[in-house]
Design an enzyme around this catalytic site. Structure first.
Site, mmCIF file in Angstrom:
data_model
loop_
_atom_site.group_PDB
_atom_site.id
_atom_site.type_symbol
_atom_site.label_atom_id
_atom_site.label_comp_id
_atom_site.label_asym_id
_atom_site.label_seq_id
_atom_site.Cartn_x
_atom_site.Cartn_y
_atom_site.Cartn_z
ATOM 1 N N ASP A 145 14.058 6.855 -11.321
ATOM 2 C CA ASP A 145 15.385 7.096 -10.726
ATOM 3 C C ASP A 145 15.362 7.132 -9.191
ATOM 4 O O ASP A 145 16.404 7.009 -8.561
ATOM 5 C CB ASP A 145 15.953 8.431 -11.219
ATOM 6 C CG ASP A 145 16.196 8.435 -12.713
ATOM 7 O OD1 ASP A 145 16.259 7.344 -13.302
ATOM 8 O OD2 ASP A 145 16.323 9.529 -13.294
ATOM 9 N N MET A 187 19.562 2.939 -16.462
ATOM 10 C CA MET A 187 19.340 4.386 -16.357
ATOM 11 C C MET A 187 19.806 4.921 -15.005
ATOM 12 O O MET A 187 20.033 4.149 -14.067
ATOM 13 C CB MET A 187 17.876 4.712 -16.621
ATOM 14 C CG MET A 187 17.551 4.692 -18.106
ATOM 15 S SD MET A 187 15.870 5.199 -18.437
ATOM 16 C CE MET A 187 15.924 5.324 -20.238
ATOM 17 N N ARG A 293 11.572 1.713 -18.390
ATOM 18 C CA ARG A 293 10.482 2.664 -18.135
ATOM 19 C C ARG A 293 9.140 2.166 -18.652
ATOM 20 O O ARG A 293 8.102 2.743 -18.343
ATOM 21 C CB ARG A 293 10.800 3.999 -18.821
ATOM 22 C CG ARG A 293 11.820 4.811 -18.097
ATOM 23 C CD ARG A 293 11.580 6.293 -18.130
ATOM 24 N NE ARG A 293 11.074 6.853 -19.344
ATOM 25 C CZ ARG A 293 11.681 7.800 -20.063
ATOM 26 N NH1 ARG A 293 12.860 8.242 -19.686
ATOM 27 N NH2 ARG A 293 11.118 8.303 -21.128
HETATM 28 O O1 F6P Z 1 14.593 10.603 -15.391
HETATM 29 C C1 F6P Z 1 14.228 9.377 -15.868
HETATM 30 C C2 F6P Z 1 15.118 8.919 -16.987
HETATM 31 O O2 F6P Z 1 14.700 7.632 -17.341
HETATM 32 C C3 F6P Z 1 16.621 8.954 -16.688
HETATM 33 O O3 F6P Z 1 17.068 7.895 -15.900
HETATM 34 C C4 F6P Z 1 17.191 8.972 -18.072
HETATM 35 O O4 F6P Z 1 18.474 9.525 -18.108
HETATM 36 C C5 F6P Z 1 16.227 9.835 -18.801
HETATM 37 O O5 F6P Z 1 14.987 9.724 -18.145
HETATM 38 C C6 F6P Z 1 16.098 9.481 -20.254
HETATM 39 O O6 F6P Z 1 15.226 10.381 -20.861
HETATM 40 P P1 F6P Z 1 14.773 10.268 -22.380
HETATM 41 O O7 F6P Z 1 13.754 9.190 -22.473
HETATM 42 O O8 F6P Z 1 14.163 11.584 -22.658
HETATM 43 O O9 F6P Z 1 15.974 9.992 -23.202
#
Ligand code: F6P
Length: 369
Positions: A145, A187, A293
Site C-alpha cells: 500500500d 488494493m 501481493r
Molecule cells: O495492507 C495490505 C493489504 O493488501 C491491503 O491493501 C488489503 O486491504 C489487505 O491487505 C487485504 O488483507 P487480507 O489478505 O487479509 O484480506
C-alpha cells in the site's frame, strides 16, 4: 531482560501482516551479513503469532540461499497475531486478551539481543508496544500500500503496481476490441497509492481513490465524453476503499480476529453496474485481489528489500533500537518507530502524481479533481 550493553549475538526476525513481494529478500539481506559477523539468527514463524506461541527455527545460510526472487515469506505471516489483541475462545464466545507477557517470555527465553520486525503500520504499532516492554526492536517497512509516512517507499509497492499496470495493458485490448468500459478493483483500504500509481502506469482514464470521495455524475460524464470523442472504451481503476461522496466503503466481511476487522471488496462491481445503468455502455469489472501481493518482486523491490535487510542488521549491531529503517531519497537511514506510525501517508491534492495524471486527462470523479 537483555541489557542494552550486552554485545548483540542472537537476533530474531519475523514477518508480520499481509505477505508482500520482497519479504524473503529482506530475510536474506539480514541473515547473510549476520552470519558473516558470527551472529545467530532465529526465524520466528507466522509473525507475532510465533513470538507469542514460541514457534521459531534457526536460520542458516542455506535457508536463505535462492530466495531473493521468491514471493511470500519463508517464515510465514499473519494479520491475526497481535499479542495485545489476542482472540481466545471462552465458552462459545471469542474474547480479546493481552498476551504481551507471553511474547516477552519467549523473547527472553530465546535469549534474543534484538528482534527485527518486518511489516507495515500494524506491525510497527505492535513493535512500539514491545519496545516499551523492553525488547530491542528494529523495524523494516513493508506494505504494497506504500502508506507509511516516514519512508519514501515501502518495498512491495513497486511489485504491486507492476501487476496493476500489466493487468491494465491486458484489459485495454478487450476494452478497445469490444468498445467497453472496463473497471478494475485494486488494493488500498485508506490510501490510494496503488490505484494512483498503477493507474498512471497503465493509462487508466478514471482513477477512484479512498482519499477523494467521488460523484457518480463525473464518472458518467467522462466515459460519455470519451465515447463522443471517438474513444469508444474507458478504463476505470478503483481502489477497494474508494467511496462516493454520499456513500460508504463496500465492506465484504468482518473478522474480529484481525487487527483491522474490516475486509473490503466489491466496489468495482458497484461502479461497473452504475456506469452501465446510467450510460448504456457495455461494462465489465475485474477484481485483481491477491495477485497484487503474490509472486516475484520487481528488480526495484529486490534491491530495496536487500538494502533494508542489510541496513537493519547494521542497526541491530549498532544497537539503534526502537527505530525503523526508512528510505529517504535513494538512501536508507532510520527513523524512530514512533515517528514511523505518527501519520499514515495518504494521497493529497498536493501529490505530484495526481497532478501528472490530471495533466494527461485522467478524471478522479470529483469536481475538484
Ligand atoms: O495492507 C495490505 C493489504 O493488501 C491491503 O491493501 C488489503 O486491504 C489487505 O491487505 C487485504 O488483507 P487480507 O489478505 O487479509 O484480506
Amino acid at each position: 531482560m537483555q541489557s542494552r550493553n550486552k554485545e548483540v549475538k542472537r537476533i530474531g526476525i519475523l514477518t508480520g501482516g499481509g505477505d508482500c513481494p520482497g519479504l524473503n529478500a529482506v530475510i536474506r539481506g539480514v541473515t547473510k551479513p549476520a552470519h558473516d559477523q558470527g551472529l545467530t539468527v532465529l526465524g520466528i514463524q507466522d509473525g507475532f503469532e510465533g513470538l507469542v506461541e514460541g514457534k521459531a527455527v534457526q536460520l542458516y545460510n542455506k535457508d536463505v540461499s535462492g530466495i531473493l526472487a521468491t514471493g511470500g515469506t519463508i517464515l510465514g505471516s499473519s494479520n491475526k497475531g497481535d499479542p495485545f489483541h489476542w482472540p481466545t475462545k471462552v465458552g462459545k464466545e471469542i474474547q480479546i486478551i493481552d498476551r504481551g507477557e507471553d511474547a516477552l517470555h519467549n523473547y527472553n527465553g530465546w535469549n534474543l539481543d534484538a528482534l527485527i520486525a518486518i511489516g507495515g503500520d500494524g506491525t510497527m504499532h505492535i513493535s512500539k508496544k514491545l519496545s516499551e516492554m523492553g525488547m530491542n526492536i528494529v523495524g523494516v517497512p513493508k506494505t504494497i500500500d506504500n502508506d507509511l509516512e516516514a519512508t519514501d517507499q515501502t518495498f512491495g509497492h513497486d511489485s504491486a503496481i507492476w501487476v496493476v499496470s500489466e493487468a491494465l495493458d491486458r484489459l485495454h485490448t478487450t476494452a478497445s476490441a469490444h468498445h467497453r468500459v472496463m473497471v478494475i478493483e485494486v488494493m488500498g483500504r485508506y490510501a490510494g497509492w496503488i490505484a494512483l500509481n498503477g493507474g498512471l502506469a497503465g493509462g487508466a482514464d478514471i482513477i477512484l481513490l479512498p482519499e477523494l470521495p467521488f460523484t457518480w455524475e463525473y464518472i458518467y460524464d467522462k466515459v460519455i465524453e470519451r465515447n463522443m470523442m471517438g474513444k469508444r472504451f474507458s478504463i476505470v481503476a478503483v481502489a477497494e476503499g474508494a467511496k462516493p461522496l454520499d456513500g460508504e466503503m463496500v465492506v465484504k466481511a468482518k473478522d474480529i480476529k484481525r487487527t483491522d476487522p474490516i475486509q473490503l471488496g466489491g466496489i468495482a462491481e458497484v461502479v461497473a453496474r452504475n456506469i452501465s445503468d446510467n450510460t448504456g455502455l457495455e461494462t465489465r469489472y475485474t477484481v485483481l485481489g491477491h495477485l497484487q501481493r503474490g509472486g516475484s518482486p520487481t528488480p526495484y523491490d529486490r534491491i530495496l528489500s536487500t538494502k533494508f535487510g542489510t541496513y537493519a542488521i547494521g542497526m541491530a549491531m549498532r544497537k539503534e533500537f526502537g527505530r525503523m529503517a526508512a528510505l529517504k531519497g535513494s538512501e536508507v537511514s532510520s527513523v524512530t518507530i514512533e515517528e514511523a506510525i505518527s501519520a499514515q501517508k495518504l494521497v493529497t491534492t498536493e501529490t505530484q502524481a495526481l497532478h501528472t495524471a490530471k495533466a494527461v486527462g485522467v478524471s478522479f470523479g470529483t469536481e475538484d479533481y
